[in-house]
Design a protein around this motif. Structure first.
Motif, PDB file in Angstrom:
ATOM      1  N   LYS A 169      82.354  23.102  61.155  1.00  0.00           N
ATOM      2  CA  LYS A 169      81.041  23.757  61.386  1.00  0.00           C
ATOM      3  C   LYS A 169      80.203  23.228  59.708  1.00  0.00           C
ATOM      4  O   LYS A 169      80.696  22.750  59.307  1.00  0.00           O
ATOM      5  CB  LYS A 169      80.410  25.230  60.757  1.00  0.00           C
ATOM      6  N   THR A 170      79.126  22.339  60.401  1.00  0.00           N
ATOM      7  CA  THR A 170      77.883  21.962  59.933  1.00  0.00           C
ATOM      8  C   THR A 170      76.633  22.377  59.543  1.00  0.00           C
ATOM      9  O   THR A 170      75.896  23.013  60.702  1.00  0.00           O
ATOM     10  CB  THR A 170      78.127  20.388  59.977  1.00  0.00           C
ATOM     11  N   TYR A 215      76.372  23.663  43.599  1.00  0.00           N
ATOM     12  CA  TYR A 215      77.695  24.923  43.783  1.00  0.00           C
ATOM     13  C   TYR A 215      77.138  26.302  44.381  1.00  0.00           C
ATOM     14  O   TYR A 215      78.149  26.556  45.311  1.00  0.00           O
ATOM     15  CB  TYR A 215      78.212  25.103  42.353  1.00  0.00           C
ATOM     16  N   GLY A 216      76.589  26.904  44.090  1.00  0.00           N
ATOM     17  CA  GLY A 216      75.811  27.986  44.561  1.00  0.00           C
ATOM     18  C   GLY A 216      74.950  27.884  45.281  1.00  0.00           C
ATOM     19  O   GLY A 216      75.804  29.273  46.463  1.00  0.00           O
ATOM     20  N   MET A 217      74.249  27.447  46.254  1.00  0.00           N
ATOM     21  CA  MET A 217      74.540  26.880  47.494  1.00  0.00           C
ATOM     22  C   MET A 217      74.995  26.918  48.667  1.00  0.00           C
ATOM     23  O   MET A 217      75.010  27.556  49.496  1.00  0.00           O
ATOM     24  CB  MET A 217      73.113  25.929  47.664  1.00  0.00           C
ATOM     25  N   THR A 218      75.979  25.822  47.665  1.00  0.00           N
ATOM     26  CA  THR A 218      77.317  25.849  49.037  1.00  0.00           C
ATOM     27  C   THR A 218      78.123  26.800  48.899  1.00  0.00           C
ATOM     28  O   THR A 218      78.572  26.840  50.031  1.00  0.00           O
ATOM     29  CB  THR A 218      77.998  24.787  48.367  1.00  0.00           C
ATOM     30  N   LEU A 219      78.254  27.525  48.238  1.00  0.00           N
ATOM     31  CA  LEU A 219      79.624  29.004  48.806  1.00  0.00           C
ATOM     32  C   LEU A 219      78.579  29.659  49.316  1.00  0.00           C
ATOM     33  O   LEU A 219      79.759  30.563  50.373  1.00  0.00           O
ATOM     34  CB  LEU A 219      79.388  29.511  46.527  1.00  0.00           C
ATOM     35  N   LYS A 220      77.321  30.224  48.413  1.00  0.00           N
ATOM     36  CA  LYS A 220      76.585  31.395  50.351  1.00  0.00           C
ATOM     37  C   LYS A 220      76.962  30.577  51.510  1.00  0.00           C
ATOM     38  O   LYS A 220      76.760  31.443  52.287  1.00  0.00           O
ATOM     39  CB  LYS A 220      74.604  30.926  49.435  1.00  0.00           C
ATOM     40  N   ALA A 221      76.514  29.001  51.422  1.00  0.00           N
ATOM     41  CA  ALA A 221      77.349  28.443  53.339  1.00  0.00           C
ATOM     42  C   ALA A 221      77.436  28.736  53.626  1.00  0.00           C
ATOM     43  O   ALA A 221      77.813  29.323  54.942  1.00  0.00           O
ATOM     44  CB  ALA A 221      76.704  27.421  53.335  1.00  0.00           C
ATOM     45  N   ARG A 254      79.296  20.581  55.579  1.00  0.00           N
ATOM     46  CA  ARG A 254      80.338  20.453  55.925  1.00  0.00           C
ATOM     47  C   ARG A 254      81.802  21.094  55.801  1.00  0.00           C
ATOM     48  O   ARG A 254      82.544  21.066  54.753  1.00  0.00           O
ATOM     49  CB  ARG A 254      81.090  18.786  56.327  1.00  0.00           C
ATOM     50  N   MET A 255      82.465  21.947  57.203  1.00  0.00           N
ATOM     51  CA  MET A 255      83.410  22.799  56.299  1.00  0.00           C
ATOM     52  C   MET A 255      84.523  22.908  57.720  1.00  0.00           C
ATOM     53  O   MET A 255      84.305  22.605  58.811  1.00  0.00           O
ATOM     54  CB  MET A 255      82.699  24.225  56.393  1.00  0.00           C
ATOM     55  N   GLY A 258      91.397  26.172  57.335  1.00  0.00           N
ATOM     56  CA  GLY A 258      92.765  26.100  56.630  1.00  0.00           C
ATOM     57  C   GLY A 258      93.100  27.549  57.243  1.00  0.00           C
ATOM     58  O   GLY A 258      92.038  28.599  57.577  1.00  0.00           O
ATOM     59  N   ASP A 259      94.286  27.532  56.352  1.00  0.00           N
ATOM     60  CA  ASP A 259      94.682  28.628  56.376  1.00  0.00           C
ATOM     61  C   ASP A 259      94.592  29.263  55.356  1.00  0.00           C
ATOM     62  O   ASP A 259      95.041  28.856  53.994  1.00  0.00           O
ATOM     63  CB  ASP A 259      96.557  28.440  56.274  1.00  0.00           C
ATOM     64  N   GLY A 260      93.691  30.702  55.064  1.00  0.00           N
ATOM     65  CA  GLY A 260      93.680  30.930  53.547  1.00  0.00           C
ATOM     66  C   GLY A 260      92.304  29.834  52.948  1.00  0.00           C
ATOM     67  O   GLY A 260      92.464  30.114  52.228  1.00  0.00           O
ATOM     68  N   ALA A 261      91.797  28.834  53.243  1.00  0.00           N
ATOM     69  CA  ALA A 261      91.034  28.572  53.048  1.00  0.00           C
ATOM     70  C   ALA A 261      90.160  27.673  53.148  1.00  0.00           C
ATOM     71  O   ALA A 261      90.144  27.503  54.522  1.00  0.00           O
ATOM     72  CB  ALA A 261      91.871  27.374  51.706  1.00  0.00           C
ATOM     73  N   VAL A 262      89.045  26.940  53.116  1.00  0.00           N
ATOM     74  CA  VAL A 262      87.996  26.655  53.845  1.00  0.00           C
ATOM     75  C   VAL A 262      87.750  24.984  52.486  1.00  0.00           C
ATOM     76  O   VAL A 262      87.299  24.951  51.339  1.00  0.00           O
ATOM     77  CB  VAL A 262      86.423  26.949  53.784  1.00  0.00           C
ATOM     78  N   ARG A 263      87.692  23.699  53.484  1.00  0.00           N
ATOM     79  CA  ARG A 263      87.692  22.615  52.502  1.00  0.00           C
ATOM     80  C   ARG A 263      85.611  22.292  52.347  1.00  0.00           C
ATOM     81  O   ARG A 263      85.622  22.792  54.459  1.00  0.00           O
ATOM     82  CB  ARG A 263      88.547  21.166  53.365  1.00  0.00           C
ATOM     83  N   VAL A 264      85.300  21.774  51.932  1.00  0.00           N
ATOM     84  CA  VAL A 264      83.433  21.406  52.094  1.00  0.00           C
ATOM     85  C   VAL A 264      83.610  19.959  51.602  1.00  0.00           C
ATOM     86  O   VAL A 264      84.050  19.619  50.216  1.00  0.00           O
ATOM     87  CB  VAL A 264      82.815  22.381  50.981  1.00  0.00           C
TER      88      VAL A 264
END
Length: 285
Positions: A169-170, A215-221, A254-255, A258-264
């Protein structure tokens, strides 16, 4: 040596009471760009007190972010020039959902001092708990240029292998021209983010956005896009600050699932994805 690693690590932790309320949470969310469109039910969870939930990155500003980076620079064994200091990275471990208002005890200490050769890295750890138990643990990685080279431990590498393949996802998030002015009301009054003259002295053409705002904007996304808008699913969140972004620019987030995780990975769309956040991972349930 301006940094005495042994003294810094042995120093007594600093403990203080912090508190926050719904207004603080709403202001923080607005500083991240929440509330657009204003009547969107998904956005009302960030802006309307009767539906309010707390984005976990609020932990970085709760109680005006104290103790934090500046507190760490005044610990015993640390005597450095602020002009040489960079906020290099940030990580959070969330023990349970943050309440919309509360009072808690924050305990801060230098958890590690690393010798990177040309720089020293201080890890300022803040542990926060209320009457019901632990809430979150926050680590700020503070880079101090020119203070390495004493032969100390280099510490672990925070660099991750790049995610494989195309992102799942982007999304793009525009930064308003006044966003840094609004975000700083949550407690970071550094003139670098508001005063053009100060920003020029620091080597920038104009004020830059706070790294912790990105940092916060990215987590919200990530929460809104891949976690069904459920902030309680976030278990931890870590990043390395890799570059600056200016108000008026656009973040491209860009996201990779993964298994229990999202790389960004986060870059500036107008500057060919110039890196802003790197080695970023959100662990979730």
């Amino acid at each position: 040596m301006p940094i005495d690693a042994a003294l810094a690590l042995a120093a007594e932790p600093r403990t203080g009471e912090i508190s926050w309320n719904t207004k603080d949470v709403q202001l923080y969310h607005l500083g991240l760009g929440a509330g657009t469109p204003a009547t969107d039910p998904d956005e009302l969870r960030y802006t309307l007190e009767s539906r309010l939930h707390v984005l976990p990155s609020f932990a970085t500003v709760a109680g005006n972010g104290s103790p934090g980076v500046i507190s760490g620079l005044s610990m015993p064994g640390v005597d450095v020039d602020l002009a040489r200091v960079l906020h290099g990275g940030q990580s959070l471990e969330i023990h349970r959902p943050i309440p919309v208002s509360g009072t808690a005890t924050a305990t801060g200490r230098i958890a590690a001092v690393h010798d990177k050769g040309k720089a020293a890295v201080l890890v300022m750890r803040t542990e926060v708990a209320d009457a019901e138990g632990p809430l979150w643990t926050s680590d700020a990685q503070i880079y101090v240029r020119g203070e390495g080279g004493w032969g100390g431990d280099r510490g672990p590498s925070t660099r991750l292998e790049p995610p494989a393949g195309d992102p799942d996802k982007t999304v793009e998030r525009h930064i308003r021209e006044d966003q840094a002015l609004l975000y700083r009301l949550s407690g970071d009054w550094n003139p670098l983010h508001a005063d053009p003259g100060f920003a020029e002295l620091a080597g920038f053409e104009r004020p830059i956005l706070h790294g912790l705002c990105t940092y916060g904007m990215t987590l919200k996304a990530v929460v809104d896009t891949l976690l069904d808008g459920d902030v309680s699913r976030v278990r931890s969140y870590a990043t390395r600050f890799a570059g600056v972004v200016f108000p008026g620019e656009t973040l491209r987030v860009r996201m990779w699932r993964g298994d229990g995780a999202v790389r960004v990975a986060v870059g500036v769309a107008e500057r060919d994805d110039a890196p802003v956040l790197a080695d970023t991972i959100v662990e979730h349930s």
